[in-house]
Scaffold this active site. Structure first.
Site, PDB file in Angstrom:
ATOM      1  N   ASP A   1      -6.406   3.414  -3.192  1.00  0.00           N
ATOM      2  CA  ASP A   1      -6.443   3.062  -1.775  1.00  0.00           C
ATOM      3  C   ASP A   1      -7.871   3.044  -1.247  1.00  0.00           C
ATOM      4  O   ASP A   1      -8.247   2.156  -0.470  1.00  0.00           O
ATOM      5  CB  ASP A   1      -5.562   4.004  -0.961  1.00  0.00           C
ATOM      6  CG  ASP A   1      -5.909   5.479  -1.145  1.00  0.00           C
ATOM      7  OD1 ASP A   1      -6.632   5.834  -2.109  1.00  0.00           O
ATOM      8  OD2 ASP A   1      -5.444   6.301  -0.329  1.00  0.00           O
TER       9      ASP A   1
ATOM     10  N   THR B   1       2.589   9.230   2.453  1.00  0.00           N
ATOM     11  CA  THR B   1       3.785   9.479   3.246  1.00  0.00           C
ATOM     12  C   THR B   1       4.628   8.240   3.516  1.00  0.00           C
ATOM     13  O   THR B   1       5.832   8.357   3.717  1.00  0.00           O
ATOM     14  CB  THR B   1       3.417  10.126   4.600  1.00  0.00           C
ATOM     15  OG1 THR B   1       2.461   9.293   5.273  1.00  0.00           O
ATOM     16  CG2 THR B   1       2.808  11.505   4.382  1.00  0.00           C
ATOM     17  N   ARG B   2       4.015   7.054   3.533  1.00  0.00           N
ATOM     18  CA  ARG B   2       4.751   5.831   3.862  1.00  0.00           C
ATOM     19  C   ARG B   2       4.238   4.677   3.030  1.00  0.00           C
ATOM     20  O   ARG B   2       3.138   4.722   2.467  1.00  0.00           O
ATOM     21  CB  ARG B   2       4.618   5.487   5.359  1.00  0.00           C
ATOM     22  CG  ARG B   2       5.024   6.581   6.314  1.00  0.00           C
ATOM     23  CD  ARG B   2       5.035   6.084   7.746  1.00  0.00           C
ATOM     24  NE  ARG B   2       6.241   5.351   8.034  1.00  0.00           N
ATOM     25  CZ  ARG B   2       6.434   4.608   9.137  1.00  0.00           C
ATOM     26  NH1 ARG B   2       5.449   4.468  10.009  1.00  0.00           N
ATOM     27  NH2 ARG B   2       7.574   3.982   9.346  1.00  0.00           N
TER      28      ARG B   2
ATOM     29  N   THR C   1      -5.682  27.325  23.711  1.00  0.00           N
ATOM     30  CA  THR C   1      -5.601  27.362  22.251  1.00  0.00           C
ATOM     31  C   THR C   1      -5.163  26.035  21.655  1.00  0.00           C
ATOM     32  O   THR C   1      -5.720  25.580  20.650  1.00  0.00           O
ATOM     33  CB  THR C   1      -4.653  28.491  21.813  1.00  0.00           C
ATOM     34  OG1 THR C   1      -5.195  29.738  22.277  1.00  0.00           O
ATOM     35  CG2 THR C   1      -4.524  28.554  20.304  1.00  0.00           C
TER      36      THR C   1
ATOM     37  N   ASP D   1       0.863  -1.180   0.000  1.00  0.00           N
ATOM     38  CA  ASP D   1       0.000   0.000   0.000  1.00  0.00           C
ATOM     39  C   ASP D   1       0.902   1.232   0.000  1.00  0.00           C
ATOM     40  O   ASP D   1       1.426   1.632   1.034  1.00  0.00           O
ATOM     41  CB  ASP D   1      -0.899  -0.029   1.241  1.00  0.00           C
ATOM     42  CG  ASP D   1      -1.606   1.298   1.500  1.00  0.00           C
ATOM     43  OD1 ASP D   1      -1.733   2.100   0.557  1.00  0.00           O
ATOM     44  OD2 ASP D   1      -2.039   1.512   2.653  1.00  0.00           O
ATOM     45  N   ALA D   2       1.088   1.817  -1.191  1.00  0.00           N
ATOM     46  CA  ALA D   2       1.956   2.989  -1.336  1.00  0.00           C
ATOM     47  C   ALA D   2       1.129   4.240  -1.081  1.00  0.00           C
ATOM     48  O   ALA D   2       0.407   4.722  -1.957  1.00  0.00           O
ATOM     49  CB  ALA D   2       2.574   3.017  -2.731  1.00  0.00           C
TER      50      ALA D   2
ATOM     51  N   LYS E   1       3.043   0.867   3.365  1.00  0.00           N
ATOM     52  CA  LYS E   1       2.626  -0.214   4.242  1.00  0.00           C
ATOM     53  C   LYS E   1       2.731  -1.531   3.486  1.00  0.00           C
ATOM     54  O   LYS E   1       2.356  -1.587   2.312  1.00  0.00           O
ATOM     55  CB  LYS E   1       1.183  -0.005   4.712  1.00  0.00           C
ATOM     56  CG  LYS E   1       1.032   0.970   5.870  1.00  0.00           C
ATOM     57  CD  LYS E   1       1.178   2.416   5.468  1.00  0.00           C
ATOM     58  CE  LYS E   1       0.003   2.904   4.669  1.00  0.00           C
ATOM     59  NZ  LYS E   1       0.111   4.337   4.288  1.00  0.00           N
TER      60      LYS E   1
END
Length: 235
Positions: A97, A10-11, A170, A6-7, A13
């Protein structure tokens, strides 16, 4: 033995699937991609992958498959697959995805469900009891929401606060605002489905959302890998 990839934004898997269960699931940063096979307990016989990270990552995965001599099958969105029908105006425009996650959801739950992938972006997709993907939402992920406020305002920080129903500082107000906005979108989508709909939550931010979600839900470690495993049985 199937290597599922699973591209993501950010990473990467990855999971090693033996046809009935997982031998291993992990994530790595893209600079580590060339060392992927050193991280596997067994050598796979083929690769099934989906990619939303762009052409550079796709080419690197294709080169890795070629160098290892393994056949590679890409999961891309289509009109129908594995019991799911794609209701997008242009079915091929749907992210691979999201399509994989919908396939996984259909295999895990026969009734209507909201499929949530909470990562860099958050996607919230409606799947009815007949397996029809009715459509969905794309939001900035929780971290992106916080980053947008820090980047585009003069006085707001990148918040490191905690969730509160009625925040009194905040940092907590920013963190809680991002979570509440996402929960609201999930719950509004849930309300569009008939029957006892279930929400399936996955992705790095799922743990931040789940404790506050007001509809029935399950957290699944990696819906995309689960969908790739289901799809691998058809290829």
């Amino acid at each position: 033995m199937i290597l599922c990839l699973d591209a993501g934004n950010t990473r990467l898997k990855f999971g090693l699937f033996d046809g009935t269960g997982w031998l291993k699931q992990r994530a790595l940063d893209y600079p580590q991609l060339d060392d992927l096979f050193d991280r596997l307990p067994e050598r796979p016989t083929r690769i099934v992958a989906c990619n939303v990270a762009g052409d550079e990552v796709r080419l690197r995965i294709e080169a890795l498959a070629e160098q290892s001599g393994l056949p590679l099958a890409w999961l891309t969105s289509s009109f129908t697959a594995c019991g799911v029908t794609n209701g997008y105006d242009n079915p091929r425009q749907l992210g691979a995805d999201r399509w994989a996650a919908l396939i996984a959801a259909r295999s895990l739950h026969e009734g209507p469900c909201v499929v949530v992938m909470a990562g860099t972006a958050t996607t919230i997709d409606a799947l009815d009891a007949k397996g029809l993907f009715r459509g969905g939402l794309i939001l900035p992920g929780l971290s992106l929401m916080r980053a947008a406020l820090a980047r585009n305002t003069a006085d707001l920080p990148y918040a490191a606060g905690h969730f509160q129903p009625q925040p009194t500082n905040t940092d907590n107000a920013i963190v809680s605002g991002a979570i509440e906005a996402t929960l609201g979108a999930i719950e509004r989508m849930h309300a569009t489905l008939e029957g006892d709909a279930l929400c399936l939550l996955s992705g790095g931010a799922a743990a931040e959302l789940a404790p506050h979600l007001g509809v029935p839900h399950r957290v699944i470690d990696n819906l995309v890998l689960e969908g790739l495993a289901v799809y691998s049985k058809t290829t």
